[in-house]
Design an enzyme around this catalytic site. Structure first.
Site, PDB file in Angstrom:
ATOM      1  N   ASP A  99     106.576  -2.767  -7.928  1.00 39.94           N
ATOM      2  CA  ASP A  99     106.434  -3.259  -6.405  1.00 39.94           C
ATOM      3  C   ASP A  99     107.223  -2.679  -5.352  1.00 39.94           C
ATOM      4  OD1 ASP A  99     108.332  -4.774  -6.995  1.00 39.94           O
ATOM      5  OD2 ASP A  99     107.179  -6.572  -7.388  1.00 39.94           O
ATOM      6  N   GLU A 121     103.052  -2.948 -14.819  1.00 37.06           N
ATOM      7  CA  GLU A 121     103.662  -4.182 -14.377  1.00 37.06           C
ATOM      8  C   GLU A 121     102.540  -4.678 -13.365  1.00 37.06           C
ATOM      9  OE1 GLU A 121     106.877  -5.782 -12.127  1.00 37.06           O
ATOM     10  OE2 GLU A 121     107.674  -6.423 -14.105  1.00 37.06           O
ATOM     11  N   GLU A 135     107.079  -6.750  -1.298  1.00 36.63           N
ATOM     12  CA  GLU A 135     106.847  -6.811  -2.572  1.00 36.63           C
ATOM     13  C   GLU A 135     105.167  -7.104  -3.005  1.00 36.63           C
ATOM     14  OE1 GLU A 135     109.767  -7.852  -2.103  1.00 36.63           O
ATOM     15  OE2 GLU A 135     111.107  -6.393  -2.965  1.00 36.63           O
ATOM     16  N   HIS A 216     119.380 -10.721  -4.182  1.00 35.42           N
ATOM     17  CA  HIS A 216     119.245  -9.487  -3.503  1.00 35.42           C
ATOM     18  C   HIS A 216     117.866  -9.434  -2.699  1.00 35.42           C
ATOM     19  CE1 HIS A 216     116.445  -8.352  -6.673  1.00 35.42           C
ATOM     20  NE2 HIS A 216     115.790  -7.719  -5.901  1.00 35.42           N
ATOM     21  N   ARG A 218     114.939  -9.448   0.157  1.00 32.47           N
ATOM     22  CA  ARG A 218     115.207  -9.379   1.481  1.00 32.47           C
ATOM     23  C   ARG A 218     114.552 -10.822   2.039  1.00 32.47           C
ATOM     24  NH1 ARG A 218     114.911  -3.893   3.745  1.00 32.47           N
ATOM     25  NH2 ARG A 218     115.375  -2.553   2.045  1.00 32.47           N
ATOM     26  N   HIS A 248     124.784  -7.152  -5.736  1.00 34.86           N
ATOM     27  CA  HIS A 248     124.061  -6.242  -5.258  1.00 34.86           C
ATOM     28  C   HIS A 248     124.603  -5.267  -4.419  1.00 34.86           C
ATOM     29  CE1 HIS A 248     120.195  -4.258  -4.104  1.00 34.86           C
ATOM     30  NE2 HIS A 248     119.621  -4.598  -5.081  1.00 34.86           N
TER      31      HIS A 248
HETATM   32  C1  UD1 Z   1     114.917  -2.583  -3.755  1.00 34.58           C
HETATM   33  C2  UD1 Z   1     113.500  -2.955  -3.756  1.00 34.58           C
HETATM   34  C3  UD1 Z   1     113.211  -4.310  -4.324  1.00 34.58           C
HETATM   35  C4  UD1 Z   1     113.943  -4.692  -5.535  1.00 34.58           C
HETATM   36  C5  UD1 Z   1     115.421  -3.953  -5.636  1.00 34.58           C
HETATM   37  C6  UD1 Z   1     115.895  -4.137  -6.818  1.00 34.58           C
HETATM   38  C7  UD1 Z   1     112.147  -2.238  -1.736  1.00 34.58           C
HETATM   39  C8  UD1 Z   1     111.657  -2.434  -0.538  1.00 34.58           C
HETATM   40  N1  UD1 Z   1     112.996  -3.307  -2.248  1.00 34.58           N
HETATM   41  O1  UD1 Z   1     115.502  -3.754  -2.995  1.00 34.58           O
HETATM   42  O2  UD1 Z   1     111.805  -4.673  -4.411  1.00 34.58           O
HETATM   43  O3  UD1 Z   1     113.707  -5.828  -6.115  1.00 34.58           O
HETATM   44  O4  UD1 Z   1     115.293  -2.721  -4.883  1.00 34.58           O
HETATM   45  O5  UD1 Z   1     117.279  -4.043  -6.781  1.00 34.58           O
HETATM   46  O6  UD1 Z   1     111.772  -1.304  -2.623  1.00 34.58           O
HETATM   47  N2  UD1 Z   1     122.126   0.386  -2.091  1.00 34.58           N
HETATM   48  C9  UD1 Z   1     123.321   1.240  -2.694  1.00 34.58           C
HETATM   49  N3  UD1 Z   1     123.315   1.854  -3.730  1.00 34.58           N
HETATM   50  C10 UD1 Z   1     122.265   1.550  -4.691  1.00 34.58           C
HETATM   51  C11 UD1 Z   1     121.125   0.723  -4.377  1.00 34.58           C
HETATM   52  C12 UD1 Z   1     121.170   0.094  -2.965  1.00 34.58           C
HETATM   53  O7  UD1 Z   1     124.204   1.353  -1.981  1.00 34.58           O
HETATM   54  O8  UD1 Z   1     122.503   2.031  -5.789  1.00 34.58           O
HETATM   55  C13 UD1 Z   1     122.365  -0.118  -0.702  1.00 34.58           C
HETATM   56  C14 UD1 Z   1     121.985   0.857   0.266  1.00 34.58           C
HETATM   57  O9  UD1 Z   1     122.850   0.603   1.597  1.00 34.58           O
HETATM   58  C15 UD1 Z   1     120.638   0.902   0.651  1.00 34.58           C
HETATM   59  C16 UD1 Z   1     120.387  -0.736   0.550  1.00 34.58           C
HETATM   60  O10 UD1 Z   1     121.148  -1.180  -0.432  1.00 34.58           O
HETATM   61  O11 UD1 Z   1     120.329   1.219   1.794  1.00 34.58           O
HETATM   62  C17 UD1 Z   1     118.945  -1.249   0.307  1.00 34.58           C
HETATM   63  O12 UD1 Z   1     118.388  -0.628  -0.659  1.00 34.58           O
HETATM   64  P1  UD1 Z   1     116.850  -0.726  -0.811  1.00 34.58           P
HETATM   65  O13 UD1 Z   1     116.156   0.096  -2.049  1.00 34.58           O
HETATM   66  O14 UD1 Z   1     116.123  -0.223   0.463  1.00 34.58           O
HETATM   67  O15 UD1 Z   1     116.385  -2.295  -1.086  1.00 34.58           O
HETATM   68  P2  UD1 Z   1     117.048  -3.399  -1.994  1.00 34.58           P
HETATM   69  O16 UD1 Z   1     117.386  -4.419  -1.462  1.00 34.58           O
HETATM   70  O17 UD1 Z   1     117.985  -2.707  -3.095  1.00 34.58           O
HETATM   71  N1  UDP Z   2     120.602  -5.951 -14.041  1.00 36.46           N
HETATM   72  C1  UDP Z   2     121.555  -4.970 -14.087  1.00 36.46           C
HETATM   73  N2  UDP Z   2     122.997  -5.046 -13.629  1.00 36.46           N
HETATM   74  C2  UDP Z   2     123.258  -6.122 -12.657  1.00 36.46           C
HETATM   75  C3  UDP Z   2     122.193  -7.324 -12.437  1.00 36.46           C
HETATM   76  C4  UDP Z   2     121.094  -6.766 -13.171  1.00 36.46           C
HETATM   77  O1  UDP Z   2     121.428  -3.981 -15.166  1.00 36.46           O
HETATM   78  O2  UDP Z   2     124.546  -6.379 -12.391  1.00 36.46           O
HETATM   79  C5  UDP Z   2     119.392  -5.687 -14.506  1.00 36.46           C
HETATM   80  C6  UDP Z   2     118.707  -7.000 -15.038  1.00 36.46           C
HETATM   81  O3  UDP Z   2     118.998  -7.017 -16.316  1.00 36.46           O
HETATM   82  C7  UDP Z   2     117.205  -6.627 -14.716  1.00 36.46           C
HETATM   83  C8  UDP Z   2     117.223  -5.910 -13.643  1.00 36.46           C
HETATM   84  O4  UDP Z   2     118.495  -5.391 -13.295  1.00 36.46           O
HETATM   85  O5  UDP Z   2     116.502  -5.957 -15.746  1.00 36.46           O
HETATM   86  C9  UDP Z   2     116.579  -6.541 -12.299  1.00 36.46           C
HETATM   87  O6  UDP Z   2     116.981  -5.622 -11.165  1.00 36.46           O
HETATM   88  P1  UDP Z   2     117.216  -6.370  -9.676  1.00 36.46           P
HETATM   89  O7  UDP Z   2     117.406  -7.935  -9.800  1.00 36.46           O
HETATM   90  O8  UDP Z   2     117.828  -5.613  -9.014  1.00 36.46           O
HETATM   91  O9  UDP Z   2     115.562  -6.271  -9.248  1.00 36.46           O
HETATM   92  P2  UDP Z   2     114.240  -7.148  -9.431  1.00 36.46           P
HETATM   93  O10 UDP Z   2     113.909  -7.064 -10.850  1.00 36.46           O
HETATM   94  O11 UDP Z   2     114.269  -8.446  -8.505  1.00 36.46           O
HETATM   95  O12 UDP Z   2     113.099  -5.954  -8.795  1.00 36.46           O
END
Ligand code: UD1
Ligand code: UDP
Length: 375
Positions: A99, A121, A135, A216, A218, A248
Protein backbone atom coordinates in the site's frame (compact mmCIF):
# COMPACT_ATOMS: atom_id res chain seq x y z
CA UNK A 1 12.46 -17.66 -24.21
CA UNK A 2 9.21 -18.12 -26.16
CA UNK A 3 6.26 -18.84 -23.90
CA UNK A 4 7.84 -17.31 -20.80
CA UNK A 5 5.89 -14.58 -19.07
CA UNK A 6 7.66 -11.30 -18.53
CA UNK A 7 6.95 -10.12 -14.97
CA UNK A 8 7.90 -6.59 -13.96
CA UNK A 9 8.00 -6.34 -10.16
CA UNK A 10 7.97 -2.81 -8.80
CA UNK A 11 8.77 -1.69 -5.27
CA UNK A 12 10.54 1.08 -3.40
CA UNK A 13 10.46 0.84 0.38
CA UNK A 14 11.87 -1.45 3.07
CA UNK A 15 8.71 -3.46 3.80
CA UNK A 16 7.91 -4.03 0.12
CA UNK A 17 11.46 -5.30 -0.45
CA UNK A 18 11.20 -7.67 2.52
CA UNK A 19 7.83 -9.02 1.39
CA UNK A 20 8.81 -9.32 -2.27
CA UNK A 21 12.28 -10.88 -2.09
CA UNK A 22 10.87 -14.40 -1.57
CA UNK A 23 8.73 -13.95 -4.71
CA UNK A 24 11.71 -12.55 -6.65
CA UNK A 25 13.80 -15.56 -5.63
CA UNK A 26 10.97 -17.88 -6.73
CA UNK A 27 10.42 -16.11 -10.07
CA UNK A 28 14.15 -16.17 -10.81
CA UNK A 29 14.34 -19.93 -10.21
CA UNK A 30 11.22 -20.69 -12.30
CA UNK A 31 11.71 -21.23 -16.05
CA UNK A 32 8.14 -20.10 -16.75
CA UNK A 33 9.11 -16.48 -16.07
CA UNK A 34 11.39 -13.73 -17.29
CA UNK A 35 11.64 -11.71 -14.09
CA UNK A 36 12.43 -8.00 -14.36
CA UNK A 37 12.85 -5.76 -11.34
CA UNK A 38 12.34 -2.02 -11.00
CA UNK A 39 12.94 -0.19 -7.73
CA UNK A 40 11.67 3.35 -7.42
CA UNK A 41 14.13 4.24 -4.67
CA UNK A 42 11.25 5.76 -2.65
CA UNK A 43 13.49 4.69 0.23
CA UNK A 44 17.24 4.64 -0.23
CA UNK A 45 19.26 3.37 2.74
CA UNK A 46 16.48 1.21 4.17
CA UNK A 47 15.74 -0.32 0.77
CA UNK A 48 19.40 -1.01 0.02
CA UNK A 49 19.79 -2.87 3.34
CA UNK A 50 17.23 -5.42 2.14
CA UNK A 51 18.48 -5.65 -1.46
CA UNK A 52 21.92 -6.45 -0.13
CA UNK A 53 20.98 -9.21 2.31
CA UNK A 54 18.52 -10.81 -0.15
CA UNK A 55 21.01 -10.47 -3.01
CA UNK A 56 18.56 -8.71 -5.30
CA UNK A 57 20.04 -6.67 -8.15
CA UNK A 58 17.36 -4.52 -9.79
CA UNK A 59 17.34 -3.98 -13.55
CA UNK A 60 16.11 -0.41 -13.02
CA UNK A 61 16.58 1.99 -10.12
CA UNK A 62 14.79 5.34 -10.39
CA UNK A 63 16.59 6.61 -7.25
CA UNK A 64 13.89 9.19 -6.65
CA UNK A 65 13.88 9.64 -2.87
CA UNK A 66 14.16 13.23 -1.68
CA UNK A 67 14.58 14.39 1.91
CA UNK A 68 11.22 14.78 3.72
CA UNK A 69 9.34 14.15 0.47
CA UNK A 70 5.70 15.18 0.12
CA UNK A 71 3.09 12.70 -1.03
CA UNK A 72 2.07 14.64 -4.12
CA UNK A 73 5.57 15.36 -5.43
CA UNK A 74 6.64 11.78 -4.72
CA UNK A 75 3.58 10.38 -6.51
CA UNK A 76 4.14 12.60 -9.54
CA UNK A 77 7.77 11.47 -9.86
CA UNK A 78 6.73 7.84 -9.42
CA UNK A 79 4.01 7.92 -12.08
CA UNK A 80 6.19 9.31 -14.83
CA UNK A 81 9.29 7.31 -13.86
CA UNK A 82 7.52 3.97 -13.57
CA UNK A 83 5.52 4.55 -16.78
CA UNK A 84 8.72 5.03 -18.77
CA UNK A 85 10.14 1.74 -17.45
CA UNK A 86 6.93 -0.09 -18.42
CA UNK A 87 7.16 1.32 -21.96
CA UNK A 88 10.70 -0.03 -22.23
CA UNK A 89 10.05 -3.42 -20.62
CA UNK A 90 6.62 -4.22 -22.16
CA UNK A 91 5.78 -6.73 -19.40
CA UNK A 92 2.96 -9.28 -19.46
CA UNK A 93 2.28 -8.52 -15.80
CA UNK A 94 3.17 -5.78 -13.33
CA UNK A 95 3.47 -6.96 -9.71
CA UNK A 96 3.11 -4.56 -6.79
CA UNK A 97 2.94 -5.21 -3.05
CA UNK A 98 1.02 -3.62 -0.23
CA UNK A 99 0.00 0.00 0.00
CA UNK A 100 2.88 2.42 -0.49
CA UNK A 101 3.03 5.33 -2.90
CA UNK A 102 5.28 3.23 -5.16
CA UNK A 103 2.76 0.38 -5.24
CA UNK A 104 -0.18 2.70 -5.95
CA UNK A 105 1.64 4.65 -8.68
CA UNK A 106 2.95 1.39 -10.19
CA UNK A 107 -0.60 0.06 -10.46
CA UNK A 108 -1.85 3.34 -11.94
CA UNK A 109 0.90 3.52 -14.55
CA UNK A 110 0.21 -0.11 -15.54
CA UNK A 111 -3.52 0.63 -15.79
CA UNK A 112 -2.82 3.58 -18.12
CA UNK A 113 -1.09 1.04 -20.39
CA UNK A 114 -3.69 -1.72 -19.88
CA UNK A 115 -1.03 -4.01 -18.43
CA UNK A 116 -2.59 -6.45 -15.93
CA UNK A 117 -1.56 -5.95 -12.31
CA UNK A 118 -1.01 -8.56 -9.62
CA UNK A 119 -1.46 -7.23 -6.10
CA UNK A 120 0.52 -9.04 -3.42
CA UNK A 121 -0.98 -8.57 0.08
CA UNK A 122 -4.37 -7.62 -1.31
CA UNK A 123 -7.54 -6.92 0.65
CA UNK A 124 -6.21 -5.33 3.84
CA UNK A 125 -8.75 -2.80 5.07
CA UNK A 126 -9.04 -0.77 8.27
CA UNK A 127 -12.27 0.90 7.11
CA UNK A 128 -10.84 4.35 7.86
CA UNK A 129 -9.17 6.33 5.06
CA UNK A 130 -7.08 8.33 7.56
CA UNK A 131 -5.79 5.30 9.57
CA UNK A 132 -3.37 4.37 8.16
CA UNK A 133 -2.91 7.41 5.98
CA UNK A 134 -2.47 7.33 2.98
CA UNK A 135 -2.15 3.54 2.86
CA UNK A 136 -5.86 2.69 3.16
CA UNK A 137 -6.68 4.61 -0.02
CA UNK A 138 -3.54 3.38 -1.81
CA UNK A 139 -4.60 -0.22 -1.38
CA UNK A 140 -8.18 0.48 -2.40
CA UNK A 141 -6.91 2.12 -5.60
CA UNK A 142 -4.69 -0.89 -6.32
CA UNK A 143 -7.58 -3.24 -5.50
CA UNK A 144 -9.81 -1.56 -8.05
CA UNK A 145 -7.16 -2.01 -10.76
CA UNK A 146 -5.66 -5.46 -10.07
CA UNK A 147 -6.49 -8.46 -12.26
CA UNK A 148 -5.07 -10.89 -9.68
CA UNK A 149 -5.45 -10.33 -5.93
CA UNK A 150 -3.15 -12.35 -3.65
CA UNK A 151 -4.94 -12.07 -0.32
CA UNK A 152 -2.83 -13.06 2.67
CA UNK A 153 -5.76 -14.34 4.74
CA UNK A 154 -9.42 -15.36 4.43
CA UNK A 155 -10.38 -12.07 6.12
CA UNK A 156 -8.59 -10.13 3.38
CA UNK A 157 -10.33 -12.20 0.69
CA UNK A 158 -13.70 -11.50 2.28
CA UNK A 159 -12.97 -7.76 2.35
CA UNK A 160 -12.37 -7.83 -1.41
CA UNK A 161 -15.50 -9.87 -2.09
CA UNK A 162 -17.51 -7.39 0.00
CA UNK A 163 -16.33 -4.72 -2.48
CA UNK A 164 -17.72 -6.81 -5.37
CA UNK A 165 -14.32 -7.95 -6.63
CA UNK A 166 -14.61 -10.85 -9.10
CA UNK A 167 -14.17 -13.94 -6.82
CA UNK A 168 -12.26 -15.77 -9.56
CA UNK A 169 -9.44 -13.22 -9.27
CA UNK A 170 -9.05 -13.37 -5.47
CA UNK A 171 -6.88 -16.11 -3.96
CA UNK A 172 -5.70 -16.73 -0.41
CA UNK A 173 -1.93 -17.16 -0.69
CA UNK A 174 -0.68 -16.35 2.82
CA UNK A 175 1.61 -13.39 3.41
CA UNK A 176 5.09 -13.55 1.89
CA UNK A 177 6.41 -11.90 5.06
CA UNK A 178 6.38 -15.36 6.65
CA UNK A 179 8.43 -16.73 3.71
CA UNK A 180 10.87 -13.86 4.33
CA UNK A 181 11.05 -14.46 8.07
CA UNK A 182 11.69 -18.18 7.59
CA UNK A 183 14.38 -17.44 4.98
CA UNK A 184 16.19 -14.97 7.21
CA UNK A 185 15.87 -17.21 10.28
CA UNK A 186 17.53 -20.07 8.37
CA UNK A 187 20.30 -17.72 7.19
CA UNK A 188 20.94 -16.56 10.76
CA UNK A 189 20.99 -20.13 12.04
CA UNK A 190 23.62 -21.02 9.44
CA UNK A 191 25.60 -17.79 9.97
CA UNK A 192 24.88 -16.29 13.43
CA UNK A 193 27.37 -13.49 12.75
CA UNK A 194 24.83 -12.01 10.31
CA UNK A 195 22.89 -10.86 13.38
CA UNK A 196 25.83 -10.44 15.77
CA UNK A 197 25.94 -6.65 15.72
CA UNK A 198 23.66 -6.26 18.74
CA UNK A 199 26.06 -8.12 21.04
CA UNK A 200 27.33 -4.98 22.74
CA UNK A 201 23.82 -3.72 23.53
CA UNK A 202 22.77 -7.18 24.68
CA UNK A 203 25.72 -7.15 27.10
CA UNK A 204 24.90 -3.64 28.32
CA UNK A 205 21.27 -4.61 28.99
CA UNK A 206 21.98 -8.12 30.32
CA UNK A 207 19.41 -9.12 32.96
CA UNK A 208 16.91 -6.48 31.84
CA UNK A 209 13.69 -7.01 29.96
CA UNK A 210 14.01 -5.54 26.51
CA UNK A 211 11.20 -3.61 24.86
CA UNK A 212 11.68 -3.35 21.10
CA UNK A 213 10.16 -0.23 19.54
CA UNK A 214 9.47 0.97 16.00
CA UNK A 215 7.29 3.85 14.83
CA UNK A 216 6.85 5.79 11.60
CA UNK A 217 3.17 6.21 10.64
CA UNK A 218 2.33 9.55 9.09
CA UNK A 219 -0.95 9.81 11.02
CA UNK A 220 1.09 9.59 14.25
CA UNK A 221 3.31 12.57 13.39
CA UNK A 222 3.14 15.42 15.88
CA UNK A 223 1.08 14.63 18.99
CA UNK A 224 1.20 10.87 18.48
CA UNK A 225 5.01 10.81 18.25
CA UNK A 226 5.28 13.03 21.35
CA UNK A 227 3.04 10.66 23.28
CA UNK A 228 4.98 7.59 22.12
CA UNK A 229 8.24 9.24 23.24
CA UNK A 230 6.72 10.07 26.65
CA UNK A 231 5.56 6.47 27.06
CA UNK A 232 9.02 5.12 26.20
CA UNK A 233 10.63 7.46 28.73
CA UNK A 234 8.27 6.30 31.48
CA UNK A 235 8.73 2.60 30.69
CA UNK A 236 12.52 2.91 30.59
CA UNK A 237 12.43 4.42 34.09
CA UNK A 238 11.58 0.96 35.42
CA UNK A 239 14.85 -0.46 36.73
CA UNK A 240 14.45 -3.87 35.09
CA UNK A 241 13.52 -2.48 31.64
CA UNK A 242 15.62 -1.35 28.67
CA UNK A 243 14.39 -0.08 25.32
CA UNK A 244 16.00 -0.80 21.95
CA UNK A 245 14.59 1.56 19.35
CA UNK A 246 15.84 1.49 15.75
CA UNK A 247 14.66 4.90 14.61
CA UNK A 248 13.05 5.20 11.16
CA UNK A 249 14.91 7.57 8.81
CA UNK A 250 11.87 9.77 8.25
CA UNK A 251 12.94 13.18 9.63
CA UNK A 252 9.50 13.69 11.20
CA UNK A 253 10.20 10.71 13.42
CA UNK A 254 13.85 11.40 14.12
CA UNK A 255 13.45 15.05 15.11
CA UNK A 256 10.91 14.25 17.84
CA UNK A 257 12.75 11.23 19.17
CA UNK A 258 16.10 13.05 19.25
CA UNK A 259 14.56 15.90 21.17
CA UNK A 260 12.58 13.77 23.62
CA UNK A 261 14.77 10.72 24.20
CA UNK A 262 18.44 11.57 23.53
CA UNK A 263 20.48 10.68 26.60
CA UNK A 264 17.62 8.95 28.45
CA UNK A 265 19.09 6.12 30.48
CA UNK A 266 18.34 2.59 29.23
CA UNK A 267 16.93 3.84 25.93
CA UNK A 268 19.16 2.83 23.01
CA UNK A 269 18.11 4.81 19.94
CA UNK A 270 19.93 3.20 17.06
CA UNK A 271 19.97 3.38 13.25
CA UNK A 272 17.47 1.20 11.32
CA UNK A 273 18.60 -2.40 11.60
CA UNK A 274 19.09 -4.63 8.61
CA UNK A 275 16.67 -7.54 8.46
CA UNK A 276 18.81 -10.17 10.24
CA UNK A 277 19.49 -7.78 13.10
CA UNK A 278 15.86 -6.78 13.36
CA UNK A 279 14.88 -10.47 13.49
CA UNK A 280 17.42 -10.80 16.33
CA UNK A 281 15.84 -7.85 18.15
CA UNK A 282 12.42 -9.48 17.85
CA UNK A 283 13.81 -12.70 19.27
CA UNK A 284 15.44 -11.10 22.35
CA UNK A 285 12.57 -8.69 23.10
CA UNK A 286 10.20 -9.30 26.00
CA UNK A 287 7.56 -7.28 24.18
CA UNK A 288 7.23 -5.06 21.13
CA UNK A 289 5.72 -1.58 20.80
CA UNK A 290 5.07 -0.66 17.19
CA UNK A 291 2.85 1.07 14.66
CA UNK A 292 4.37 -0.97 11.81
CA UNK A 293 2.33 -3.24 9.58
CA UNK A 294 5.00 -5.86 8.95
CA UNK A 295 6.07 -6.09 12.58
CA UNK A 296 2.45 -6.86 13.53
CA UNK A 297 2.71 -9.93 11.30
CA UNK A 298 6.19 -11.07 12.35
CA UNK A 299 5.70 -10.79 16.11
CA UNK A 300 2.81 -13.31 16.31
CA UNK A 301 4.80 -15.77 14.20
CA UNK A 302 7.59 -15.54 16.79
CA UNK A 303 5.25 -15.59 19.79
CA UNK A 304 6.17 -12.05 20.88
CA UNK A 305 3.49 -9.90 22.51
CA UNK A 306 2.97 -6.80 20.41
CA UNK A 307 1.24 -3.60 21.49
CA UNK A 308 0.07 -1.80 18.37
CA UNK A 309 0.26 1.99 18.73
CA UNK A 310 -2.58 2.71 16.30
CA UNK A 311 -6.29 3.42 16.49
CA UNK A 312 -7.27 0.74 13.98
CA UNK A 313 -5.64 -2.22 12.33
CA UNK A 314 -6.11 -3.82 8.94
CA UNK A 315 -4.48 -6.92 10.42
CA UNK A 316 -7.08 -8.15 12.94
CA UNK A 317 -5.71 -11.71 12.77
CA UNK A 318 -2.92 -10.96 15.27
CA UNK A 319 -5.42 -9.46 17.72
CA UNK A 320 -7.79 -12.41 17.24
CA UNK A 321 -4.92 -14.84 17.81
CA UNK A 322 -4.22 -13.05 21.10
CA UNK A 323 -0.61 -11.99 20.35
CA UNK A 324 -1.38 -8.39 19.40
CA UNK A 325 -3.35 -5.65 21.16
CA UNK A 326 -4.38 -2.25 19.84
CA UNK A 327 -3.35 0.46 22.32
CA UNK A 328 -3.56 3.68 20.29
CA UNK A 329 -1.21 6.59 20.93
CA UNK A 330 -2.29 7.81 24.34
CA UNK A 331 0.80 7.71 26.59
CA UNK A 332 -1.10 6.56 29.70
CA UNK A 333 -2.72 3.67 27.82
CA UNK A 334 0.56 2.55 26.24
CA UNK A 335 2.30 2.61 29.64
CA UNK A 336 -0.58 0.85 31.41
CA UNK A 337 -0.74 -1.96 28.84
CA UNK A 338 3.03 -2.44 28.81
CA UNK A 339 3.13 -2.40 32.63
CA UNK A 340 0.43 -5.07 32.71
CA UNK A 341 2.63 -7.34 30.57
CA UNK A 342 5.68 -6.56 32.67
CA UNK A 343 3.95 -7.14 36.02
CA UNK A 344 1.54 -9.96 35.26
CA UNK A 345 3.37 -13.09 34.13
CA UNK A 346 0.11 -14.82 33.23
CA UNK A 347 -0.97 -11.94 30.98
CA UNK A 348 2.44 -12.03 29.28
CA UNK A 349 2.30 -15.81 28.80
CA UNK A 350 -1.16 -15.57 27.27
CA UNK A 351 0.18 -13.20 24.60
CA UNK A 352 3.40 -15.16 24.05
CA UNK A 353 2.12 -18.17 22.15
CA UNK A 354 3.37 -18.45 18.60
CA UNK A 355 0.63 -18.17 16.00
CA UNK A 356 0.87 -18.04 12.26
CA UNK A 357 -2.38 -16.52 11.06
CA UNK A 358 -0.51 -14.71 8.29
CA UNK A 359 1.00 -17.58 6.32
CA UNK A 360 2.94 -20.84 6.18
CA UNK A 361 6.05 -19.75 4.30
CA UNK A 362 4.86 -21.07 0.93
CA UNK A 363 3.16 -17.92 -0.35
CA UNK A 364 5.72 -17.07 -3.03
CA UNK A 365 5.35 -20.49 -4.69
CA UNK A 366 1.55 -20.10 -4.71
CA UNK A 367 1.80 -16.66 -6.31
CA UNK A 368 4.08 -18.03 -9.07
CA UNK A 369 1.48 -20.70 -9.91
CA UNK A 370 -1.32 -18.14 -9.91
CA UNK A 371 0.64 -15.86 -12.25
CA UNK A 372 0.81 -18.74 -14.73
CA UNK A 373 -2.78 -19.85 -14.32
CA UNK A 374 -4.07 -16.30 -14.81
CA UNK A 375 -1.84 -15.47 -17.79
C1 UD1 B 1 6.76 4.81 3.57
C2 UD1 B 1 5.34 4.42 3.13
C3 UD1 B 1 4.64 3.69 4.26
C4 UD1 B 1 5.47 2.53 4.78
C5 UD1 B 1 6.86 3.02 5.16
C6 UD1 B 1 7.72 1.86 5.55
C7 UD1 B 1 4.13 5.88 1.59
C8 UD1 B 1 3.30 7.09 1.43
N1 UD1 B 1 4.58 5.62 2.82
O1 UD1 B 1 6.65 5.76 4.62
O2 UD1 B 1 3.40 3.18 3.79
O3 UD1 B 1 4.83 1.97 5.92
O4 UD1 B 1 7.45 3.67 4.02
O5 UD1 B 1 8.87 2.26 6.22
O6 UD1 B 1 4.39 5.20 0.63
N2 UD1 B 1 14.12 8.36 4.42
C9 UD1 B 1 15.47 8.26 4.28
N3 UD1 B 1 16.02 7.06 3.93
C10 UD1 B 1 15.28 5.95 3.74
C11 UD1 B 1 13.89 6.06 3.90
C12 UD1 B 1 13.31 7.27 4.24
O7 UD1 B 1 16.19 9.24 4.46
O8 UD1 B 1 15.83 4.91 3.44
C13 UD1 B 1 13.51 9.66 4.78
C14 UD1 B 1 13.56 10.70 3.61
O9 UD1 B 1 13.74 11.96 4.15
C15 UD1 B 1 12.15 10.56 3.02
C16 UD1 B 1 11.33 10.33 4.28
O10 UD1 B 1 12.13 9.49 5.10
O11 UD1 B 1 11.74 11.68 2.30
C17 UD1 B 1 9.97 9.75 4.07
O12 UD1 B 1 10.00 8.60 3.25
P1 UD1 B 1 8.63 8.09 2.54
O13 UD1 B 1 8.90 6.86 1.78
O14 UD1 B 1 8.00 9.22 1.82
O15 UD1 B 1 7.67 7.79 3.75
P2 UD1 B 1 7.80 6.80 4.96
O16 UD1 B 1 7.35 7.55 6.15
O17 UD1 B 1 9.12 6.15 4.98
N1 UDP C 1 12.47 -3.81 9.97
C1 UDP C 1 13.85 -3.89 9.76
N2 UDP C 1 14.66 -3.05 10.49
C2 UDP C 1 14.18 -2.16 11.39
C3 UDP C 1 12.77 -2.07 11.58
C4 UDP C 1 11.95 -2.91 10.84
O1 UDP C 1 14.31 -4.69 8.97
O2 UDP C 1 14.98 -1.44 12.01
C5 UDP C 1 11.59 -4.67 9.16
C6 UDP C 1 10.56 -5.49 9.92
O3 UDP C 1 11.08 -6.75 10.26
C7 UDP C 1 9.40 -5.59 8.93
C8 UDP C 1 9.54 -4.35 8.10
O4 UDP C 1 10.84 -3.81 8.33
O5 UDP C 1 9.56 -6.71 8.06
C9 UDP C 1 8.49 -3.34 8.47
O6 UDP C 1 8.76 -2.13 7.84
P1 UDP C 1 8.15 -0.77 8.32
O7 UDP C 1 7.75 -0.86 9.75
O8 UDP C 1 9.11 0.29 7.92
O9 UDP C 1 6.87 -0.60 7.38
P2 UDP C 1 5.37 -1.16 7.42
O10 UDP C 1 5.42 -2.63 7.58
O11 UDP C 1 4.67 -0.45 8.53
O12 UDP C 1 4.82 -0.72 6.09
Amino acid sequence: MPGTKRILTIFGTRPEAIKLFPLLHALEADGRFDSRICVSGQHRGMLDQVLQIAEIVPHHDLDLMQPDQTLDALTARLLTGLGEIMDREQPDWVVVQGDTATAMAGAMAAYYRKIPVTHVEAGLRSGNIYHPWPEEVNRKVIGSIAALHCAPTVTAREALLAENTDPGTVHVTGNTVIDALQWISARIEAQPELAGGLAELEKRFAGKRIIGVTTHRRENFGEGMQAIAAAIRRLAARPEVAVIFPVHLNPNVRAVMEQELAGVEDVAMIEPLDYPHFARLLSIAHLILTDSGGVQEEAPALGKPVLVMRETTERPEGVEAGTAKLVGTDADTIVAEANRLLDDQQAWLEMSRAHNPFGDGKSAARICDLLCEHS
